[in-house]
Write a protein that holds these residues in place. Structure first.
Motif, PDB file in Angstrom:
ATOM      1  N   ARG A  67      54.109  41.221  83.957  1.00 21.09           N
ATOM      2  CA  ARG A  67      54.845  40.498  85.014  1.00 21.09           C
ATOM      3  C   ARG A  67      55.710  41.444  85.843  1.00 21.09           C
ATOM      4  O   ARG A  67      55.993  41.177  86.997  1.00 21.09           O
ATOM      5  CB  ARG A  67      55.722  39.413  84.389  1.00 21.09           C
ATOM      6  N   LEU A  73      52.011  38.098  90.517  1.00 18.03           N
ATOM      7  CA  LEU A  73      52.624  36.811  90.835  1.00 18.03           C
ATOM      8  C   LEU A  73      52.674  35.871  89.641  1.00 18.03           C
ATOM      9  O   LEU A  73      53.671  35.200  89.407  1.00 18.03           O
ATOM     10  CB  LEU A  73      51.853  36.141  91.974  1.00 18.03           C
ATOM     11  N   ARG A  74      51.603  35.798  88.896  1.00 18.98           N
ATOM     12  CA  ARG A  74      51.564  34.856  87.774  1.00 18.98           C
ATOM     13  C   ARG A  74      50.689  35.410  86.663  1.00 18.98           C
ATOM     14  O   ARG A  74      49.772  36.189  86.905  1.00 18.98           O
ATOM     15  CB  ARG A  74      50.931  33.515  88.207  1.00 18.98           C
ATOM     16  N   VAL A  75      50.965  34.959  85.459  1.00 18.05           N
ATOM     17  CA  VAL A  75      50.100  35.255  84.318  1.00 18.05           C
ATOM     18  C   VAL A  75      49.770  33.921  83.657  1.00 18.05           C
ATOM     19  O   VAL A  75      50.665  33.094  83.443  1.00 18.05           O
ATOM     20  CB  VAL A  75      50.811  36.196  83.314  1.00 18.05           C
ATOM     21  N   PHE A  76      48.506  33.685  83.387  1.00 17.03           N
ATOM     22  CA  PHE A  76      48.081  32.426  82.778  1.00 17.03           C
ATOM     23  C   PHE A  76      47.435  32.685  81.424  1.00 17.03           C
ATOM     24  O   PHE A  76      46.594  33.582  81.286  1.00 17.03           O
ATOM     25  CB  PHE A  76      47.036  31.727  83.656  1.00 17.03           C
ATOM     26  N   ASP A  80      47.963  27.498  79.186  1.00 15.04           N
ATOM     27  CA  ASP A  80      48.380  27.130  80.552  1.00 15.04           C
ATOM     28  C   ASP A  80      47.230  26.451  81.298  1.00 15.04           C
ATOM     29  O   ASP A  80      47.406  25.412  81.934  1.00 15.04           O
ATOM     30  CB  ASP A  80      48.783  28.379  81.363  1.00 15.04           C
ATOM     31  N   ILE A 274      43.145  28.310  88.676  1.00 19.69           N
ATOM     32  CA  ILE A 274      44.345  29.033  89.135  1.00 19.69           C
ATOM     33  C   ILE A 274      44.615  28.721  90.609  1.00 19.69           C
ATOM     34  O   ILE A 274      45.759  28.519  91.018  1.00 19.69           O
ATOM     35  CB  ILE A 274      44.179  30.549  88.888  1.00 19.69           C
ATOM     36  N   MET A 278      48.040  27.385  92.046  1.00 23.00           N
ATOM     37  CA  MET A 278      48.821  28.196  92.983  1.00 23.00           C
ATOM     38  C   MET A 278      48.674  27.751  94.429  1.00 23.00           C
ATOM     39  O   MET A 278      49.403  28.216  95.303  1.00 23.00           O
ATOM     40  CB  MET A 278      48.440  29.681  92.846  1.00 23.00           C
TER      41      MET A 278
END
Ligand code: FES
Ligand code: FES
Lengths: 793, 166
Positions: A67, A73-76, A80, A274, A278
């Motif tokens: 991160r 921007l994002r981690v899934f 999740d 995703i 997003m």
């Protein structure tokens, strides 16, 4: 009015001619538009963290460091994405007993093969996403890995999915006649053990998808390198909880597919999920290592087989015991049982014999999932059958061509039902063999072989007859409950300038779909092919269809296009008849002109008719229909599949000191029904042959016993390169199918189906005087030297 | 971010005859700079480690793998891609021969093939089929089986040699 295909001088005679591909020019100029060429505003990139172990429990995930990478921007995690994306199960109702566990877009608590996606990292650049992915720390608790197919069902082998009870995914036994009695009473019984290696497609363009969820419109647009856009539309809608009508799949240029891009991949669905979360465009393009570890694999089979023959060479029985390991999941939605099932359906295919037993056993293992890849099951079934037939011929001292002639279905025997219960409408084994013999000049080739032997060179001739399954009906997938269309449609319209636009549900993967459609539509309407524009690969635009797989594009998509084009011709002539005060039946359309059918005299160009209909409709009678748009769909009804047939020959030399095989020449005679574009068909066959030659000589995915992939790069997984490949001569016999006016069957898989068997038989023909035989593909120098007893450690 | 990606380098080069300036990550490959920054998507990335030839470019007159060369190394270089060769018209006959002979299917390998073939043809003379096959053995094509490509190249080599003699 039907088309006089027999008359090459008929008007608008584009079907059967080599017409250039309308979309080839942009590709040679570098103006293709593949998924990775597309950039959208606010687009981000996703990279995946993949399992490094073949089987492990996921204990914890630490993405702190990832991160912190600039641009991330994002981690899934799997958990999740499981909140927005439901899992799937790759089973089909008609494959009785097939089982598979639910599969998630990202592994949730357990990873089951090396390469399974576990964590997704999204960043503003691909470089940042990839960089950050290497920093994600996943804590794994290793579980025992199951990697061997033949021991997967043993009592002491761990069960991969305890909920399923055992490692058996699917088993099917087919029995016809009395095999045991035939084996007991036969003049000769020959047995052999065959092995086909694990392959993968190695499409030059890696799997690619760019998904754009726009919440303001409530619409998802996926730019996808796929063979089946409508199927993907359904899949994304179903698992992301979006109405099907709100998912649009666009399939532009695709850089090779060969079956690899017709499946549902967890990382691609994750990319869509995703984007859903997003609300911006997300792109995923696999890198080469990811391709090797996560594209489907195929053809990992081990087979014990026997053939029983009479003194005169007649085949009395064939007995096949086939085993294959498919990885931890049956691939959705086509399933991973089809390949084994095809082996059962296709063994013995060309031959008229009575007693047949075949069983396929499909087991789970901790390797990449396998699924349908070009010529599904065919290369295996043809290698088994043709290998056995050659061995039987040798055992009774008969020429390999002669034994085939004594057993192939007579060309006038059709329709027939094979011992595997496949129904053949019309095949041409004998005519094809005769043609092949002329092409290769069999006697001269044997003389050359003889001559070479005197000089100590070991040359061999290998023959392989085969059948190929094409034009599948709903019997392939639909009856099993999959929303995969066997029907296809085409909309053809005439615009004011007299040009024609055709929208088709089949897709272009480079095989020439658009050229094929343009010539069919051109002939059907009566315009030149350059006046036809083809649009494919957009679920929001084209009629609903199955796409391109199982060699269905020409046979099914082509027939729909022909019927739609003929219907448009009818509507045009109805308007023309009214305008010209003539009898529509006495008019024709030729090269874009309405003409008198008898004299050929030009009456009116189509652009004039278009001008009147679109801009001066007031001058036409009020009740005159003027629908210059027509749609037709086509589905095969009489036979579950349109079988084609063919025969290949390989001539090669084996260096008995080094074990190296040099391919000297290759031939193929193929009967794919009506040939729409000879050049495109020949090039499909050549490309297919080379893929088959790769399987015969080079291609093999290696795993170690812990399930680690050992050769995940193009440098280590060898594929055919230009220098090693022979020139190939292609010939045709045409037995059109009566199911359609066009009469076309498929040709995309014939080359791959027969080439490995032809090479195997040629090598064994070369080695036979030395008492050696190979049956384990690929036939590497090492395996050949082992067979010759030159290596024995 | 690691240093290799965060460090930026200023470069100035000529691409398809046009001067180009850029500030590129030190670790960025030339093919990615061309594709992502300049929008020249003709050259493709496939294996990304120098095996398949899909990314073949002409750099200072040599056929070069765009996935092995860094953009930073192209500072001062003269780079040609399939787009430039097309605009310039120098490969017109070869491109036409590829279309006429259907020496491409999916076309993903084709831009790299064109550059690689030009490299061979630039040596002059008419190479044998075996020499053509040998020269193209660094350019991978999964679709065609290569024969149509060899045919197209052979035809163009003969035509160009004929023209040169006339
Ligand atoms: S992408 Fe550069 S050689 Fe393959
Ligand atoms: S045309 Fe598809 S890889 Fe060459």
């Amino acid at each position: 009015m039907s088309i006089a295909f027999g008359n090459p001088d008929r008007p608008n005679s584009y079907i059967g001619k080599t017409v250039p591909r309308p979309n080839a020019e942009k590709l040679v100029q570098g103006r293709g538009r593949y998924v990775d060429d597309i950039t959208l505003p606010r687009m981000v990139h996703v990279a995946f963290v993949r399992a490094p172990l073949a089987h492990a429990r996921i204990i914890g995930i630490d993405a702190e460091a990832a991160r912190a990478v600039k641009g991330v921007l994002r981690v899934f995690t799997g958990a999740d994405l499981a909140e927005v994306c439901t899992p799937w199960v790759g089973v089909l109702a008609h494959l009785k007993g097939l089982k598979s566990p639910p599969q998630h877009a990202l592994a949730v608590d357990r990873a089951c093969w090396v390469g399974e996606p576990v964590v997704a990292v999204v960043a503003t650049t691909r470089a940042a996403a990839e960089e950050a992915a290497t920093l994600v720390e996943v804590d794994y608790d290793p579980l025992p890995a199951v990697t061997d197919t033949m021991t997967a069902l043993d009592a002491d082998t761990p069960v991969i999915h305890p909920d399923l009870g055992d490692n058996l995914a699917f088993r099917r036994l087919h029995e016809e006649g009395d095999v045991d009695a035939a084996l007991a009473n036969a003049h000769k019984v020959v047995s052999a053990r065959f092995r086909t290696a694990r392959h993968t497609g190695v499409t030059l363009e890696p799997r690619s998808i760019l998904v754009d969820w726009n919440p303001a419109e409530g619409q998802m647009t996926a730019y996808h390198a796929t063979q089946a856009p409508h199927m993907m539309q359904t899949v994304l809608a179903t698992h992301l909880g979006i109405p099907e009508s709100r998912v649009r799949v666009i399939c532009g240029d695709v850089g090779g597919s060969y079956g690899i891009k017709v499946h549902v991949y967890p990382d691609e669905v994750a990319t869509a999920a995703i984007s859903r979360v997003m609300a911006r465009p997300v792109k995923f393009v696999a890198d080469r290592l990811e391709s090797f570890t996560s594209d489907i694999h195929a053809r990992d089979h081990e087979i014990e087989a026997r053939i029983a023959v009479a003194e005169d060479g007649k085949i009395l029985a064939i007995d096949v015991d086939d085993w294959t390991g498919i990885g931890p999941y049956s691939v959705y939605p086509r399933t991973s049982a089809i390949e084994g099932n095809q082996v059962v359906n296709l063994c013995g295919g060309p031959y008229d014999f009575a007693n047949y037993r075949a069983q396929t056993t499909v087991v789970f293992q901790n390797k990449a999932p396998t699924c349908q890849y070009r010529a599904v099951g065919h290369p295996i079934a043809v290698a088994i059958t043709e290998g056995l037939v050659d061995m039987a011929a040798a055992a009774i001292g008969m020429d390999p061509v002669e034994i085939r002639r004594r057993n192939m279905y007579a060309d006038d025997a059709y329709p027939v039902t094979s011992p595997a219960k496949m129904r053949f409408e019309g095949l041409s084994h004998h005519a094809s063999m005769n043609k092949l013999m002329e092409m290769i000049d069999y006697d001269a080739l044997r003389a050359d072989q003889e001559e070479a032997r005197k000089q100590g060179k070991h040359r061999g001739i290998g023959i392989a007859s085969f059948i190929e399954l094409t034009n599948p009906s709903p019997f392939m997938y639909g009856i099993g409950g999959a929303r995969i269309s066997a029907q296809d449609g085409c909309t053809v319209r005439m615009d004011p300038d007299g040009s024609v636009v055709a929208l088709s549900g089949v897709t272009e993967q480079g095989q020439g779909t658009e050229a094929m459609l343009s010539q069919v539509v051109a002939e059907g309407v009566g315009v030149t092919p350059d006046k036809v524009r083809i649009i494919t690969g957009d679920t929001q635009v084209t009629p609903y269809g199955g796409g391109t797989w199982a060699s269905r594009g020409a046979g099914i998509g082509g027939e729909a296009a022909l019927q739609a084009a003929r219907a448009l011709r009818g509507s045009i002539l109805e308007v023309a008849a009214s305008m010209l005060q003539a009898d529509a039946a006495k008019l024709d359309i030729r090269a874009g002109q309405v003409v008198d059918a008898d004299s050929g005299e030009e009456r009116m160009p189509l652009e004039e008719l278009g001008r009147i209909v679109y801009f001066r409709g007031d001058t036409l009678p009020k009740d005159l229909p003027r629908e210059l748009v027509q749609t037709r769909h086509f589905i095969t009804m009489d036979y579950p599949f349109a079988f084609t047939n063919g025969v290949q020959a390989s001539y090669l030399e084996v260096d008995t000191d080094t074990g190296v095989v040099t391919l000297l020449k290759h031939w193929c005679v193929e009967d794919c029904g009506r040939v729409i574009n000879p050049q495109l068909v020949d090039e499909q066959i050549r490309g297919g042959i080379v893929q088959g030659l790769g399987g015969a000589l080079y291609e093999e995915i290696h795993y170690d016993e812990d399930g680690q992939l050992l050769n995940g790069s193009m440098a280590d997984y060898l594929v055919p390169m230009a220098g090693e490949m022979p020139d190939m001569q292609i010939g045709h016999v045409e037995t059109p199918t009566g199911e359609s006016e066009l009469g076309a069957k498929g040709a995309g898989e014939a080359g791959t189906a027969g080439a490995p068997a032809a090479v195997m038989n040629a090598i064994n023909d070369a080695l036979r005087p030395l008492g050696a035989q190979v049956t384990e593909m690929p036939f590497t120098p090492e395996r050949i030297l082992r067979a010759l007893g030159k290596i024995d450690d | 971010m690691t240093k290799v990606f965060s460090d930026k380098v200023d470069i100035a080069l000529t691409v398809n005859g046009e001067p180009v300036e850029g500030r590129v990550p030190a670790g960025q490959h030339l093919v990615d700079f061309l594709r992502q920054t300049l929008g020249l998507t003709g050259a493709h990335a496939s294996c990304e480690h120098g095996v398949c030839g899909a990314c073949t470019l002409r750099v200072d007159g040599q056929a070069v793998r765009g996935c092995l060369m860094l953009a930073a190394q192209a500072d001062g270089a003269e780079v040609w891609t399939v787009e430039g060769l097309t605009e310039q018209g120098s490969s017109r006959d070869l491109q036409q021969a590829f279309v006429a002979r259907n020496a491409l299917q999916c076309g993903f390998c084709t831009p790299g093939m064109i550059v690689a073939v030009e490299d061979l043809l630039a040596r002059g003379g008419v190479p044998s089929r075996a020499e053509i096959r040998e020269h193209l053995s660094g350019n991978y094509c999964r679709c065609t089986g290569y024969e149509a490509i060899v045919d197209a190249v052979e035809g163009v080599a003969q035509a160009r040699a004929g023209k040169g003699a006339a």
